[in-house]
Design a protein around this motif. Structure first.
Motif, PDB file in Angstrom:
ATOM      1  N   GLU A 199      -4.819 -12.511  -1.303  1.00 12.37           N
ATOM      2  CA  GLU A 199      -5.464 -13.170  -2.441  1.00 12.37           C
ATOM      3  C   GLU A 199      -5.328 -12.321  -3.700  1.00 12.37           C
ATOM      4  O   GLU A 199      -5.072 -12.844  -4.794  1.00 12.37           O
ATOM      5  CB  GLU A 199      -6.942 -13.420  -2.122  1.00 12.37           C
ATOM      6  N   LEU A 200      -5.515 -10.998  -3.553  1.00  7.87           N
ATOM      7  CA  LEU A 200      -5.351 -10.107  -4.700  1.00  7.87           C
ATOM      8  C   LEU A 200      -3.914 -10.140  -5.211  1.00  7.87           C
ATOM      9  O   LEU A 200      -3.667 -10.171  -6.420  1.00  7.87           O
ATOM     10  CB  LEU A 200      -5.731  -8.679  -4.313  1.00  7.87           C
ATOM     11  N   GLU A 201      -2.969 -10.151  -4.280  1.00  2.14           N
ATOM     12  CA  GLU A 201      -1.563 -10.159  -4.673  1.00  2.14           C
ATOM     13  C   GLU A 201      -1.215 -11.427  -5.426  1.00  2.14           C
ATOM     14  O   GLU A 201      -0.447 -11.390  -6.407  1.00  2.14           O
ATOM     15  CB  GLU A 201      -0.676 -10.020  -3.436  1.00  2.14           C
ATOM     16  N   ALA A 202      -1.774 -12.568  -5.017  1.00  2.00           N
ATOM     17  CA  ALA A 202      -1.505 -13.834  -5.703  1.00  2.00           C
ATOM     18  C   ALA A 202      -1.994 -13.787  -7.142  1.00  2.00           C
ATOM     19  O   ALA A 202      -1.324 -14.283  -8.058  1.00  2.00           O
ATOM     20  CB  ALA A 202      -2.173 -14.991  -4.948  1.00  2.00           C
ATOM     21  N   GLN A 203      -3.168 -13.188  -7.363  1.00  2.00           N
ATOM     22  CA  GLN A 203      -3.684 -13.073  -8.723  1.00  2.00           C
ATOM     23  C   GLN A 203      -2.829 -12.132  -9.566  1.00  2.00           C
ATOM     24  O   GLN A 203      -2.567 -12.389 -10.738  1.00  2.00           O
ATOM     25  CB  GLN A 203      -5.137 -12.577  -8.691  1.00  2.00           C
ATOM     26  N   LEU A 204      -2.389 -11.043  -8.958  1.00  2.00           N
ATOM     27  CA  LEU A 204      -1.561 -10.098  -9.696  1.00  2.00           C
ATOM     28  C   LEU A 204      -0.229 -10.719 -10.098  1.00  2.00           C
ATOM     29  O   LEU A 204       0.277 -10.472 -11.197  1.00  2.00           O
ATOM     30  CB  LEU A 204      -1.321  -8.845  -8.852  1.00  2.00           C
ATOM     31  N   LYS A 205       0.349 -11.528  -9.213  1.00  2.00           N
ATOM     32  CA  LYS A 205       1.621 -12.157  -9.533  1.00  2.00           C
ATOM     33  C   LYS A 205       1.486 -13.113 -10.719  1.00  2.00           C
ATOM     34  O   LYS A 205       2.461 -13.352 -11.440  1.00  2.00           O
ATOM     35  CB  LYS A 205       2.152 -12.905  -8.315  1.00  2.00           C
ATOM     36  N   ALA A 206       0.284 -13.656 -10.912  1.00  2.00           N
ATOM     37  CA  ALA A 206       0.050 -14.548 -12.043  1.00  2.00           C
ATOM     38  C   ALA A 206      -0.267 -13.781 -13.319  1.00  2.00           C
ATOM     39  O   ALA A 206      -0.448 -14.383 -14.375  1.00  2.00           O
ATOM     40  CB  ALA A 206      -1.104 -15.506 -11.718  1.00  2.00           C
ATOM     41  N   ASP A 207      -0.335 -12.468 -13.221  1.00  2.00           N
ATOM     42  CA  ASP A 207      -0.717 -11.645 -14.372  1.00  2.00           C
ATOM     43  C   ASP A 207       0.258 -10.476 -14.488  1.00  2.00           C
ATOM     44  O   ASP A 207      -0.028  -9.365 -14.041  1.00  2.00           O
ATOM     45  CB  ASP A 207      -2.148 -11.134 -14.184  1.00  2.00           C
TER      46      ASP A 207
END
Length: 379
Positions: A199-207
């Protein structure tokens, strides 16, 4: 207790610490106590110290023996120049290698020696006219700079070192429609509930900006693990979730345009987090308790960062009750210690309410400044 404040240059980089309170300058015993051991200067290296002094009489040979000229600047109240021999004494110290700042406006009828042209001013007082400060004799220091309007006025007057609450003035980026802020709040919620790495990685990929700052940090000289890290997955495996979450909490403050200066709230957030964590560790708190203390210190500036009420920020984070009480109302022991972290010079009553004595508070500050300086230099 000695008041300690950070000093930054026009590029938003910490360059020194300011020690002392205007009008109540440090005396002989205080100076020998502060600098008589290597702790202070070692902790804040490579930053310098600027010490506020009421007059030159305290600069006795024993005091000068513990004040290295290459690390300490002397800010002496301008009123002291009205005393016979003070101007000559300060000029001699300048010739001996000390950097001397004249703090405040000169008394009527008193002229400073030509060598003493570097000044310090309280940003709340009348400033010199634009261009009046000689650039060759800087850096000139403005302290108690309360907001960005005051900062711009001081910069226009010729000051190039600044200290004050202007550093905590957040702003919404031009053209931000709220998407970035919502993404950051989502990241906060994930961090607070110890979310799955995916979940953290998904947010980072969007930022991309946050991802860039994270990889830059974990590959920096100060925090490198010896192998180039090129992905979030590698960062997790190399650093571990505990350290990674800590960096992500701090990197929320590092969001800026590539061509903009660093955010001065980042080292302040790191300072508060490290100080509260150190006090929790002193009390025997376990790793989870230390992490929560660190989080409270770091999150205490989010309302300024996001320009929105703290209550709106924490409502979806599901923080432990005592952390939420500390952030919203400064209640409980953690809240009292957060008050300490916010104070440049905590009074005895505030220390007692927080369950902290003076020496322990000073040691927590040395630890916190050392850590915050390293973070600021590598983000």
């Amino acid at each position: 207790m000695v008041e300690v404040r950070s000093v930054a240059n026009a590029q938003n980089e910490w360059v020194a610490l300011l020690l002392g309170t205007p009008g109540t300058g440090l005396d002989d015993p205080a100076l020998q106590g502060l600098f008589g051991t290597p702790d202070l200067l070692a902790a804040i290296a490579p930053l310098d110290c600027i010490v506020l002094l009421d007059d030159a009489a305290v600069l006795t040979p024993p005091v000068l023996n513990v004040l290295p000229a290459n690390r300490v600047l002397l800010a002496v109240r301008a009123d002291a120049l009205a005393t016979d021999g003070t101007a000559r004494r300060l000029a001699e110290l300048q010739m001996a290698g000390y950097r001397v700042l004249i703090d405040g406006a000169l008394p009527e009828g008193v002229a400073a020696p030509i060598a003493l042209r570097t000044v310090a001013r309280d940003g709340r007082t009348a400033l010199p006219r634009a261009g009046a400060l000689p650039t060759l004799f800087g850096p000139h220091l403005a302290y108690n700079v309360g907001d960005m309007d005051a900062y711009r006025a001081c910069e226009n007057a010729g000051f190039s070192w600044f200290s004050g609450d202007y550093a905590l003035e957040g702003s919404v980026a031009e053209g931000d429609d709220g998407t970035s802020r919502r993404r950051m709040l989502t990241m906060l919620a994930l961090l607070a509930r110890d979310a799955d790495s995916r979940e953290l990685e998904a947010q980072l990929k969007a930022d991309p900006a946050l991802s860039y700052h994270l990889l830059k940090l974990v590959n920096s000289a100060a925090f490198s693990v010896g192998t180039q890290i090129t992905s979030f997955g590698q960062a997790i495996s190399r650093l571990g979730r505990r350290q990674l979450q800590r960096w992500l909490q701090l990197l929320l403050y590092a969001r800026q345009h590539p061509d903009s200066p660093p955010n001065l709230m980042l080292p302040v957030a790191a300072l508060r987090g490290a100080a509260l964590e150190a006090l929790c560790k002193r009390d025997g708190g376990d790793r989870d308790e230390q992490d929560l203390a660190f989080m409270a210190g770091v999150f205490s500036l989010l309302d300024r960062l996001f320009q929105m009420p703290m209550a709106e920020i924490v409502q979806d984070l599901n923080l432990p009750e005592h952390v939420e009480a500390a952030l919203l109302r400064r209640e409980g022991q953690l809240g009292q210690r957060l008050r300490l972290a916010e104070a440049g010079r905590p009074d005895p009553e505030t220390l007692e309410a927080a369950g902290v004595d003076g020496p322990d508070w000073w040691q927590s500050q040395l630890h916190a400044y050392h850590w915050a300086i390293q973070v600021a230099r590598n983000v």
